[in-house]
Design a protein around this motif. Structure first.
Motif, PDB file in Angstrom:
ATOM      1  N   SER A 231       0.780  -1.238   0.000  1.00  0.00           N
ATOM      2  CA  SER A 231       0.000   0.000   0.000  1.00  0.00           C
ATOM      3  C   SER A 231       0.809   1.284   0.000  1.00  0.00           C
ATOM      4  O   SER A 231       0.317   2.314  -0.465  1.00  0.00           O
ATOM      5  CB  SER A 231      -0.935   0.012   1.224  1.00  0.00           C
ATOM      6  OG  SER A 231      -1.778  -1.119   1.248  1.00  0.00           O
ATOM      7  N   LEU A 232       2.026   1.262   0.523  1.00  0.00           N
ATOM      8  CA  LEU A 232       2.763   2.504   0.738  1.00  0.00           C
ATOM      9  C   LEU A 232       3.865   2.765  -0.284  1.00  0.00           C
ATOM     10  O   LEU A 232       4.535   3.793  -0.220  1.00  0.00           O
ATOM     11  CB  LEU A 232       3.361   2.519   2.152  1.00  0.00           C
ATOM     12  CG  LEU A 232       2.325   2.518   3.281  1.00  0.00           C
ATOM     13  CD1 LEU A 232       3.005   2.325   4.632  1.00  0.00           C
ATOM     14  CD2 LEU A 232       1.513   3.814   3.275  1.00  0.00           C
ATOM     15  N   GLY A 233       4.074   1.848  -1.216  1.00  0.00           N
ATOM     16  CA  GLY A 233       4.989   2.112  -2.311  1.00  0.00           C
ATOM     17  C   GLY A 233       6.372   1.528  -2.193  1.00  0.00           C
ATOM     18  O   GLY A 233       7.223   1.776  -3.050  1.00  0.00           O
ATOM     19  N   ALA A 234       6.633   0.721  -1.157  1.00  0.00           N
ATOM     20  CA  ALA A 234       7.967   0.127  -1.024  1.00  0.00           C
ATOM     21  C   ALA A 234       8.144  -1.039  -1.984  1.00  0.00           C
ATOM     22  O   ALA A 234       7.204  -1.796  -2.257  1.00  0.00           O
ATOM     23  CB  ALA A 234       8.191  -0.340   0.410  1.00  0.00           C
ATOM     24  N   ASP A 235       9.374  -1.195  -2.480  1.00  0.00           N
ATOM     25  CA  ASP A 235       9.735  -2.344  -3.313  1.00  0.00           C
ATOM     26  C   ASP A 235      10.384  -3.442  -2.484  1.00  0.00           C
ATOM     27  O   ASP A 235      10.298  -4.623  -2.841  1.00  0.00           O
ATOM     28  CB  ASP A 235      10.725  -1.912  -4.397  1.00  0.00           C
ATOM     29  CG  ASP A 235      10.183  -0.812  -5.285  1.00  0.00           C
ATOM     30  OD1 ASP A 235       9.241  -1.079  -6.036  1.00  0.00           O
ATOM     31  OD2 ASP A 235      10.691   0.321  -5.204  1.00  0.00           O
ATOM     32  N   THR A 236      11.056  -3.056  -1.428  1.00  0.00           N
ATOM     33  CA  THR A 236      11.821  -3.980  -0.595  1.00  0.00           C
ATOM     34  C   THR A 236      11.519  -3.694   0.865  1.00  0.00           C
ATOM     35  O   THR A 236      11.310  -2.533   1.247  1.00  0.00           O
ATOM     36  CB  THR A 236      13.334  -3.817  -0.844  1.00  0.00           C
ATOM     37  OG1 THR A 236      13.595  -3.960  -2.240  1.00  0.00           O
ATOM     38  CG2 THR A 236      14.137  -4.842  -0.058  1.00  0.00           C
ATOM     39  N   PHE A 237      11.515  -4.748   1.691  1.00  0.00           N
ATOM     40  CA  PHE A 237      11.284  -4.580   3.124  1.00  0.00           C
ATOM     41  C   PHE A 237      12.384  -5.302   3.890  1.00  0.00           C
ATOM     42  O   PHE A 237      12.694  -6.459   3.610  1.00  0.00           O
ATOM     43  CB  PHE A 237       9.918  -5.147   3.522  1.00  0.00           C
ATOM     44  CG  PHE A 237       9.507  -4.818   4.927  1.00  0.00           C
ATOM     45  CD1 PHE A 237       8.686  -3.728   5.188  1.00  0.00           C
ATOM     46  CD2 PHE A 237       9.933  -5.598   6.001  1.00  0.00           C
ATOM     47  CE1 PHE A 237       8.306  -3.416   6.486  1.00  0.00           C
ATOM     48  CE2 PHE A 237       9.558  -5.295   7.299  1.00  0.00           C
ATOM     49  CZ  PHE A 237       8.743  -4.198   7.545  1.00  0.00           C
ATOM     50  N   ILE A 238      12.979  -4.613   4.860  1.00  0.00           N
ATOM     51  CA  ILE A 238      14.012  -5.191   5.709  1.00  0.00           C
ATOM     52  C   ILE A 238      13.525  -5.168   7.152  1.00  0.00           C
ATOM     53  O   ILE A 238      13.192  -4.097   7.683  1.00  0.00           O
ATOM     54  CB  ILE A 238      15.332  -4.413   5.609  1.00  0.00           C
ATOM     55  CG1 ILE A 238      15.861  -4.424   4.173  1.00  0.00           C
ATOM     56  CG2 ILE A 238      16.375  -4.991   6.569  1.00  0.00           C
ATOM     57  CD1 ILE A 238      17.078  -3.522   3.969  1.00  0.00           C
ATOM     58  N   ALA A 239      13.467  -6.348   7.781  1.00  0.00           N
ATOM     59  CA  ALA A 239      13.126  -6.451   9.193  1.00  0.00           C
ATOM     60  C   ALA A 239      14.421  -6.739   9.951  1.00  0.00           C
ATOM     61  O   ALA A 239      14.921  -7.872   9.936  1.00  0.00           O
ATOM     62  CB  ALA A 239      12.097  -7.551   9.425  1.00  0.00           C
ATOM     63  N   THR A 240      14.959  -5.737  10.606  1.00  0.00           N
ATOM     64  CA  THR A 240      16.317  -5.854  11.154  1.00  0.00           C
ATOM     65  C   THR A 240      16.423  -6.832  12.320  1.00  0.00           C
ATOM     66  O   THR A 240      17.513  -7.355  12.582  1.00  0.00           O
ATOM     67  CB  THR A 240      16.833  -4.475  11.601  1.00  0.00           C
ATOM     68  OG1 THR A 240      15.953  -3.931  12.602  1.00  0.00           O
ATOM     69  CG2 THR A 240      16.896  -3.524  10.411  1.00  0.00           C
TER      70      THR A 240
END
Length: 369
Positions: A231-240
């Motif tokens: 929904s917010l436009g991110a291509d990649t997500f990193i969960a640290t």
């Protein structure tokens, strides 16, 4: 039609770091020819409000009325407003307008910051609350029925932006938009946003709307992965806290990082590893505790630059509001009655907002006095 402004304003007043806000009267700044009065319909709750109520950034000058994401209608316009050298000279009674985190600067011709259009960095800037105006009067914010201040820092709200959505843009939105704009976020750039909250969820939307090649959302856990990617436009997500070897896996992939988190425990050295050669790291979140220590080698080896950014100039705010209107960038908001402010502030402090609370005066925008 807007009502006639009272001489004494009413609002939700903070008297100490440990007591609830109480509804009462306060004296606004004395009205000057270049001032306006706003009948407030909406006011966003910002993390800055909580830091100030609790004296987290330093001693607050109580009594204090916080709130610097203000939207409402003009009920009084000073006789000198039409002569000021700003687009705000066109303001008139009845206009729907907004005010952000800054309400005044010196605007003197010998001030390098003001003459360069960088009013937010003026050494004599006035915060919208818990500060002093140039005439020495105390500044009071938007948890109230009315607001008074200089027209220079008052902005018309584009017709297509709902008031509840426009309010968080005036601080949260400009705080992330300004560093993106200054650091040339757009085509050919890969941008990372640390912290997917009230600021970060707007940072993702602005980075996408500005045409960045890749937008990366960075958060501690994967709880907001779907929001960011779908929904917010991110291509990649990193969960640290969850993704194994994330700093190595995604190393050297970002041109610019904007950090919205207010934590003294952020893994700063690993964040810097995400940057490419000549990358930039910009901090906008303001923790109460000291900034974490970090290894300087990434700075040296890749010519990385670190800096900070404070809100934005009046001109940048106008550009941001128009971009938000054109690209339909809308904060995710939950409207709460102004009279429920103490519960709403508590919920905000507890991290329950997804992603912004907006206080509303009365019903259908009609202020309850």
């Amino acid at each position: 039609m807007p009502s006639t402004p009272p001489t004494t304003f009413k609002g939700w007043v903070s008297h100490s770091a440990t007591t609830p806000l109480t509804f009462g009267s306060f004296e606004p700044k004395s009205f000057e020819p270049t001032d306006v009065d706003i009948e407030i319909t909406h006011c966003g709750i910002c993390g800055s409000d909580i830091h100030t109520i609790s004296s987290g950034w330093g001693p607050t000058a109580y009594p204090c009325v916080v709130g610097h994401e203000i939207v409402g209608h003009l009920v009084r316009v000073g006789s000198g407003v039409s002569s000021i050298a700003s687009p705000s000279r066109d303001l008139k009674v009845g206009d729907r307008v907004g005010v952000g985190a800054q309400s005044e600067s010196c605007l003197k011709p010998d001030c390098e910051e003001c003459t360069a259009g960088l009013e937010q960095y003026c050494s004599k800037t006035t915060g919208t609350y818990n500060s002093r105006h140039q005439n020495g009067d105390t500044s009071y914010g938007g948890y109230a029925t009315h607001w008074r201040g200089p027209a220079w820092f008052v902005f018309k709200i584009p017709d297509s932006l709902p008031s509840a959505a426009a309010a968080p843009l005036l601080c949260g939105g400009i705080t992330v938009y300004s560093p993106l704009l200054k650091n040339n976020a757009g085509p050919g750039k890969s941008v990372g946003i640390i912290g997917i909250g009230g600021l970060g969820h707007l940072g993702l939307q602005f980075a996408r709307a500005m045409g960045c090649d890749r937008v990366t959302a960075i958060s501690r856990t994967g709880s907001k992965r779907s929001d960011a990617l779908d929904s917010l436009g991110a291509d990649t997500f990193i969960a640290t806290d969850e993704d194994k070897d994330w700093a190595k896996t995604h190393g050297g992939t970002l041109d610019l990082i904007v950090s919205t988190v207010s934590s003294a425990n952020m893994p700063l050295s690993k964040y810097l590893r995400l940057l490419k050669m000549n990358g930039q790291f910009v901090q906008v979140g303001a923790p109460e505790d000291p900034f974490p220590s970090f290894q300087v080698w990434p700075l040296i080896q890749k010519n990385i630059k670190m800096g900070g950014s404070s809100i934005g100039s009046p001109n940048e705010i106008r550009l941001m509001l128009q971009l938000a209107a054109d690209k339909k960038i809308l904060p995710w908001v939950e409207e709460r009655p102004m009279e429920d402010v103490n519960q709403a502030v508590g919920d905000m402090h507890a991290g329950k907002a997804r992603y912004r609370y907006v206080l509303v005066n009365g019903v259908d925008g009609k202020v309850k006095l």
